[in-house]
Structures are given as structure tokens and as C-alpha cells.
Design a protein around this motif. Structure first.
Motif, PDB file in Angstrom:
ATOM      1  N   THR A   1     -19.118   6.188 -31.088  1.00 22.98           N
ATOM      2  CA  THR A   1     -19.377   7.337 -30.580  1.00 22.98           C
ATOM      3  C   THR A   1     -20.431   7.627 -29.839  1.00 22.98           C
ATOM      4  O   THR A   1     -21.571   7.750 -30.435  1.00 22.98           O
ATOM      5  N   LEU A   2     -20.144   7.543 -28.473  1.00 18.09           N
ATOM      6  CA  LEU A   2     -21.517   7.797 -27.628  1.00 18.09           C
ATOM      7  C   LEU A   2     -21.887   9.203 -27.282  1.00 18.09           C
ATOM      8  O   LEU A   2     -20.793   9.910 -26.882  1.00 18.09           O
ATOM      9  N   LYS A   3     -23.079   9.580 -27.204  1.00 19.13           N
ATOM     10  CA  LYS A   3     -23.680  10.907 -26.597  1.00 19.13           C
ATOM     11  C   LYS A   3     -24.351  10.535 -25.445  1.00 19.13           C
ATOM     12  O   LYS A   3     -24.806   9.726 -25.006  1.00 19.13           O
ATOM     13  N   SER A   4     -24.357  11.935 -24.675  1.00 21.60           N
ATOM     14  CA  SER A   4     -25.174  11.891 -23.495  1.00 21.60           C
ATOM     15  C   SER A   4     -26.430  11.119 -23.739  1.00 21.60           C
ATOM     16  O   SER A   4     -27.235  11.649 -24.748  1.00 21.60           O
ATOM     17  N   GLY A   5     -26.775  10.210 -22.826  1.00 20.52           N
ATOM     18  CA  GLY A   5     -28.184   9.708 -22.840  1.00 20.52           C
ATOM     19  C   GLY A   5     -28.371   8.669 -23.901  1.00 20.52           C
ATOM     20  O   GLY A   5     -29.411   7.979 -24.005  1.00 20.52           O
TER      21      GLY A   5
END
Length: 250
Positions: free
Chosen positions: A126-130
Motif C-alpha cells: 500500500t503506497l502513500k503520497s510521496g
């Protein structure tokens, strides 16, 4: 005389200094990759990315033309290939590097495939902003059978190589008997006699070669034919192991 020589050398030195200064200025101008006033674009802090290096099971770089496919879940909860342009399938060659950038925040996984190698799929991330995540997968070649096929008297031929998985039946009326299931194949001829069949799991196999033209003969390693697989020699293989055999057709 000395004064003339001094003036001469002094003038030459000045000329060389001028040329050197011009050369330095020109070189600096040529080395600049950007036009005056241009600024590098700032990465979008709302986006994310994934990347890394693909290795084989033994720690070496994967150089067999790996394909990396970015996947997301669809509305039915199934993992499917991401269709947006920046995340199209990538082929990984000699540098073994892979990457997907400018990704929207969300959950992704990457599927790595290569001929003769077992498919590797990363765990969902799960990727978050930045955020930029590094993954360095290790692909497993499984067991491999290699070898050569020849024909008596050096005659022309085309033959199919088939590797069958040999297992014992453990239930039912046929308990204790064996069955054979195709596990891989290859094609050879008089110009390309060598074969390789990989991605084999630990177990027992038999290898057979059958003429495609003319369709008159078949032979398995250790005896037997494609119609009498039980007479072929059982060959055991382990993950990462490679064994070589030669088959001679009539």
C-alpha cells in the motif's frame, strides 16, 4: 637577440592562454544540459513509486529477459494488470532493474515472469503520497533437464522433446500405479540438437523424444517410448538442479 626571443615567447604564451580560456568557456557551455532559465520539474509529492533489482535464487542478476507487470485489484477483487500508460508492462534486461513511477496512492503488487523460470509475485504494497518502495525479488529456476538429440547415420530430422511428471496414484482402484502428466516440451532438429526444459518442481520425471517428420520413431531416456512411458527411466530432479541427457533416435 634575447629581447626578441623574449617577446616572441611572451606573445606565444599569451596566445596559448587566450586559446585555453576560450576552450574552457566553450566546454562549460557544452556541458550544460539545460537551456538558460530552465528548471528541473519538481516531483509531484502526491504520487508514489516502486522499483528495485531482480535477482536469481543464487544471488546473481536476472539477465533472461524478465517481464514486470504492475497489478491492482478490480471491482471484483481480482488482481489484474494496471492499464494506465505509466504502468505498462516493462521488460528487464542486462541491468536487472525495474521501476514504476508516478503512481497514485493505493495498493499494488508486481508480477515477474521469464521463460524457464517460476513466476514471482510480490506481496501487496500500500503506497502513500510521496512514498517510494524498493523490492528486490529472487526468481527460482526450478529443476532443468538439458541435453541433445541425434539420429542414426546423421540423417535429417525434426523431433519433439516432452518431459512427463511421474507420480503414484494414492487413492481408488488404481492405488499404487503410476500416472504421467506433461510438464514441459521443446523442439529440436539436425541443426539445433540441444534442448532445455525448466521450471520443474521437485519430483520424478521421464524424458522422451519423438520424430515429427517422418513420424516413425520415439525413444525415452533409459528405454521405452512415448506409448510405453512405464518402461522409461525415472529421473529425479530438485529445485535449482540441472541434469543433462543424450537421446539417440533411429
Amino acid at each position: 637577440m634575447l629581447r626578441r626571443m623574449g617577446k616572441l615567447f611572451g606573445g606565444a604564451a599569451a596566445a596559448l592562454a587566450l586559446v585555453a580560456s576560450l576552450f574552457i568557456v566553450d566546454t562549460a557551455a557544452m556541458a550544460s544540459p539545460l537551456p538558460p532559465g530552465y528548471e528541473e520539474p519538481v516531483p509531484d509529492p502526491t504520487l508514489a513509486g516502486m522499483g528495485g533489482t531482480v535477482y536469481n535464487k543464487f544471488g546473481g542478476l536476472m539477465r533472461d529477459g524478465v517481464q514486470a507487470e504492475l497489478q491492482t485489484k478490480n471491482t471484483k477483487g481480482r488482481w489484474v494488470a494496471e492499464k494506465r500508460p505509466y504502468s505498462s508492462a516493462r521488460f528487464i534486461w542486462t541491468d536487472a532493474k525495474w521501476w514504476f513511477t508516478e503512481l497514485q496512492p493505493g495498493t499494488y503488487r508486481v508480477k515477474f515472469t521469464a521463460s524457464q523460470w517460476h513466476t514471482y509475485v510480490t506481496k501487496p504494497v500500500t503506497l502513500k503520497s510521496g512514498q517510494y518502495v524498493v523490492k528486490n525479488p529472487r526468481m527460482n529456476p526450478g529443476g532443468r533437464f538439458t541435453g541433445k538429440v541425434t539420429r542414426a547415420a546423421g540423417r535429417d530430422f525434426a523431433a519433439g522433446i516432452t518431459v512427463y511428471k511421474r507420480t503414484k496414484i494414492t487413492k481408488g482402484a488404481r492405488k499404487g500405479q503410476v500416472k504421467f502428466k506433461k510438464a514441459g516440451s521443446s523442439i529440436v532438429d539436425q541443426d539445433n540438437k540441444g534442448f532445455r526444459v525448466g521450471k520443474l518442481r521437485k519430483g520424478t520425471y521421464v524424458i522422451c523424444a519423438a520424430l515429427l517428420y517422418p513420424e516413425t520413431a520415439s525413444r525415452c531416456v533409459g528405454g521405452g517410448t512415448t506409448s510405453k512411458l512405464k518402461k522409461a527411466k525415472p529421473l529425479r530432479i530438485k529445485p535449482g538442479q540441472q541434469k543433462s541427457y543424450r537421446i539417440r533416435l533411429r
